[in-house]
Scaffold this motif. Structure first.
Motif, PDB file in Angstrom:
ATOM      1  N   ASN A 152       6.077  -0.492  12.101  1.00  0.00           N
ATOM      2  CA  ASN A 152       5.350  -1.235  11.076  1.00  0.00           C
ATOM      3  C   ASN A 152       6.135  -1.326   9.776  1.00  0.00           C
ATOM      4  O   ASN A 152       5.997  -2.301   9.031  1.00  0.00           O
ATOM      5  CB  ASN A 152       3.976  -0.608  10.835  1.00  0.00           C
ATOM      6  N   GLY A 203      -1.808  -4.742   5.277  1.00  0.00           N
ATOM      7  CA  GLY A 203      -2.813  -3.704   5.158  1.00  0.00           C
ATOM      8  C   GLY A 203      -2.515  -2.755   4.009  1.00  0.00           C
ATOM      9  O   GLY A 203      -1.562  -2.934   3.243  1.00  0.00           O
ATOM     10  N   TYR A 226      -5.458   4.341   7.066  1.00  0.00           N
ATOM     11  CA  TYR A 226      -4.897   2.995   6.944  1.00  0.00           C
ATOM     12  C   TYR A 226      -5.969   1.965   7.270  1.00  0.00           C
ATOM     13  O   TYR A 226      -6.836   2.184   8.118  1.00  0.00           O
ATOM     14  CB  TYR A 226      -3.694   2.842   7.879  1.00  0.00           C
ATOM     15  N   THR A 238      -3.591  -7.830   2.208  1.00  0.00           N
ATOM     16  CA  THR A 238      -2.372  -7.250   1.637  1.00  0.00           C
ATOM     17  C   THR A 238      -2.558  -7.133   0.136  1.00  0.00           C
ATOM     18  O   THR A 238      -3.212  -7.964  -0.484  1.00  0.00           O
ATOM     19  CB  THR A 238      -1.128  -8.103   1.954  1.00  0.00           C
ATOM     20  N   ARG A 289      -2.998   1.655   2.564  1.00  0.00           N
ATOM     21  CA  ARG A 289      -3.333   3.052   2.835  1.00  0.00           C
ATOM     22  C   ARG A 289      -4.328   3.496   1.774  1.00  0.00           C
ATOM     23  O   ARG A 289      -4.058   3.403   0.584  1.00  0.00           O
ATOM     24  CB  ARG A 289      -2.095   3.934   2.803  1.00  0.00           C
ATOM     25  N   CYS A 349       4.629   4.270   6.343  1.00  0.00           N
ATOM     26  CA  CYS A 349       4.533   3.157   7.285  1.00  0.00           C
ATOM     27  C   CYS A 349       3.072   3.053   7.736  1.00  0.00           C
ATOM     28  O   CYS A 349       2.408   4.070   7.937  1.00  0.00           O
ATOM     29  CB  CYS A 349       5.413   3.404   8.514  1.00  0.00           C
ATOM     30  N   TYR A 350       2.581   1.841   7.913  1.00  0.00           N
ATOM     31  CA  TYR A 350       1.205   1.652   8.360  1.00  0.00           C
ATOM     32  C   TYR A 350       0.987   2.392   9.679  1.00  0.00           C
ATOM     33  O   TYR A 350       1.797   2.280  10.605  1.00  0.00           O
ATOM     34  CB  TYR A 350       0.908   0.164   8.533  1.00  0.00           C
ATOM     35  N   ASP A 351      -0.093   3.151   9.737  1.00  0.00           N
ATOM     36  CA  ASP A 351      -0.414   3.990  10.905  1.00  0.00           C
ATOM     37  C   ASP A 351       0.676   5.011  11.203  1.00  0.00           C
ATOM     38  O   ASP A 351       0.777   5.515  12.337  1.00  0.00           O
ATOM     39  CB  ASP A 351      -0.671   3.133  12.156  1.00  0.00           C
ATOM     40  N   SER A 354      -4.752  -4.077   8.336  1.00  0.00           N
ATOM     41  CA  SER A 354      -3.644  -4.811   8.939  1.00  0.00           C
ATOM     42  C   SER A 354      -4.172  -6.064   9.624  1.00  0.00           C
ATOM     43  O   SER A 354      -5.164  -6.025  10.340  1.00  0.00           O
ATOM     44  CB  SER A 354      -2.934  -3.930   9.966  1.00  0.00           C
ATOM     45  N   LEU A 383       4.430   1.131   2.421  1.00  0.00           N
ATOM     46  CA  LEU A 383       3.301   1.160   1.499  1.00  0.00           C
ATOM     47  C   LEU A 383       3.550   2.282   0.495  1.00  0.00           C
ATOM     48  O   LEU A 383       3.891   3.407   0.890  1.00  0.00           O
ATOM     49  CB  LEU A 383       1.997   1.395   2.257  1.00  0.00           C
TER      50      LEU A 383
END
Length: 539
Positions: free
Chosen positions: A203, A273, A282, A289, A275, A196-198, A285, A210
């Motif tokens: 997210n 965003g 990351y 994409t 990774r 997951c983002y961050d 965002s 991701l």
């Protein structure tokens, strides 16, 4: 308007937490509503998994709202029907019209045919059916609403526009654009090497997960697959090309610097965003994409290829300060690009089984000739597997084409260099400029991408012991290229245009280099001059 996942993600997570359920691996689980057949007032619920769990919309529930996970929307009990909150206003207007019409009929004396429902068994049935909708009726109501939405925002005439992933029970909107059916949301199936983002689960709910490239190759639901170069390229061309795709495929909100799209086709590309695998951080965002492609340039047994040569598709908006000090410039990007395969990128699956290639099977070769009827020049050809290629570089003179060092004798030896726009129309009738995917098919047909450059390069002309075996008679020559009027790299590299573009200024080309046994796919300014190998059309 497409559903805005970013805006509603927090509410969805809160509703999901209210349902105390456990999901086992690859098992479906649905939350249960109240028993519509029980006596007394129905128990009020705030969350159900599907429309089947809503039960009857009785008088006691009038005005109540219940969140339906599968539909990602609230449903409101209104006059005996569960109505999607997004279409509630229009439904209420329709009811008002009906009531107004009924009132007019009553005033004119047409109500005398009505029967006291308390004394009529048939009327009891009619009353019951008007208050307690069956599950199939609820589904019909939802499908009509969904069809209307898709019809407005895409070219799809699908009625079955919800995908259920049987591995974890999650559902995804789908959309048919041209001849392709895509997931219209980013995949959110949890596997190793996905994030997951961050590292924030909210997210994942908003943007999906991701994935590394290796993980992405395995995560699509049954009968869906990770798209290839050509499948992405076909989508972009269907919506009007890369410049159009930059607007029409992006979501209507969430992008920075006024970069929101129109979401014309309900594809809803979100600024999820990425990774960065090399740094495990990351980035991007709200302004970038990338979606993985299944295509790769070389065999995974080579560490160098595994790290550097997997590919993605992306949309981005950058805020930067140029050399002239002017700030706030935009760079719109839509197209194929080189991406580190350890990065975490988004996944959109496409419907249908994946194409299976067999790189261990070496294709048979048939050599021949063709004559270009436009100028009478003859070219060697070679059929490798199911493809027939020119075995020499094209030498048909057009505007924006050049000879190396501007010497005509070099055109006779090496063929001409073409700008990308010129290359797109340079091939003879019944031949065409190949796509990246058609080049990939060639590489697989000669034994795999990890050795393709070695066996396709000519046996002479290469510097520093960079020659090939020319095992298939393709005879790729190291003729270099032209860049802003300067000629370079003769003896070291062979560059061939593909038909795939990256935005208004860049396009993809194939590079065979003196120091590598595997080919590369890179993008370059469309005004550069590269060689052309035409591929015969399939009859």
């Amino acid at each position: 308007m497409a559903w805005n996942k970013k805006t509603d993600a927090k509410n969805i997570i809160e509703n999901l937490l209210k349902a105390s359920v456990a999901i086992s691996s690859c098992a479906l689980l649905f939350a249960c509503g109240g028993d519509s057949g029980s006596s007394g007032s129905p128990e009020k619920v705030e969350f159900v998994s599907s429309v089947d769990d809503l039960g009857a919309c009785s008088d006691d529930l009038e005005g109540d709202s219940v969140f339906v996970k599968d539909e990602k929307s609230d449903f409101v009990c209104t006059k005996g029907k569960w109505i999607n909150a997004d279409s509630l206003d229009s439904h209420v207007q329709e009811i008002n019209k009906e009531e107004s019409s009924s009132s007019v009929q009553s005033d004119s004396g047409e109500s005398s045919s009505s029967v006291d429902k308390t004394n009529s068994s048939s009327s009891d049935k009619e009353s019951s059916s008007s208050v307690a909708l069956s599950s199939s009726s609820i589904k019909d109501e939802i499908e009509k609403s969904s069809d209307s939405h898709i019809g407005e925002s895409s070219s799809s005439d699908n009625t079955d526009n919800i995908l259920l992933d049987s591995c974890d029970g999650q559902t995804y909107r789908t959309v048919t654009i041209g001849s392709q059916t895509w997931m219209a949301e980013n995949l959110n199936y949890s596997v190793d090497s996905s994030w997951c983002y961050d590292d924030d689960p909210v997210n994942c709910a908003a943007y999906g997960r991701l994935y590394s490239w290796n993980a992405a190759m395995e995560v699509c639901p049954e009968n869906w697959h990770l798209p290839t170069y050509d499948e992405w390229d076909s989508l972009i061309k269907t919506v009007g090309g890369s410049e159009s795709a930059d607007k029409t495929l992006k979501s209507v909100s969430g992008w920075m610097i006024d970069a929101d799209g129109t979401d014309t086709y309900a594809f809803t590309a979100l600024p999820a965003g990425i990774r960065q695998g090399a740094y495990e951080n990351y980035y991007g965002s709200s302004h970038i994409t990338f979606f993985w492609s299944a295509s790769k340039i070389c065999d995974g047994s080579y560490d160098e290829c595994t790290v550097y040569e997997a590919y993605g598709v992306g949309w981005s908006e950058w805020w930067w300060t140029g050399l002239n000090g002017e700030s706030g410039s935009h760079v719109n990007f839509t197209g194929l690009t080189e991406v580190n395969s350890t990065n975490g990128n988004s996944v959109r699956c496409i419907k249908g089984p994946a194409k299976v290639l067999s790189p261990s099977v070496i294709s048979e070769v048939t050599q021949g000739y063709m004559t270009d009827g436009r100028d009478g020049q003859n070219y060697k050809t070679v059929t490798i597997g199911s493809q027939t290629w020119m075995a020499e570089n094209l030498n048909y003179e057009t505007d924006s084409s050049w000879c190396y060092n501007d010497e005509v004798s070099n055109c006779a030896s090496y063929g001409r260099f073409y700008s990308w726009n010129a290359a797109m129309t340079a091939c003879p009738k019944k031949w065409h400029l190949p796509t990246p995917g058609e080049w990939m098919d060639l590489f697989e047909a000669v034994g795999g991408q990890h050795i393709a450059a070695k066996v396709l390069k000519s046996t002479t002309g290469w510097e520093d012991d960079g020659k090939g075996s020319d095992a298939f008679g393709f005879s790729a020559l190291p003729v270099g290229g032209r860049d802003f009027g300067d000629y370079s790299s003769i003896g070291y590299n062979a560059y061939f245009w593909t038909s795939s573009e990256n935005g208004s200024s860049y396009a993809n080309y194939i590079c065979l280099s003196y120091y590598k046994d595997f080919p590369g796919l890179i993008d370059e300014f469309k005004g550069s001059g590269f060689s052309v190998r035409c591929l015969k059309d399939v009859d």
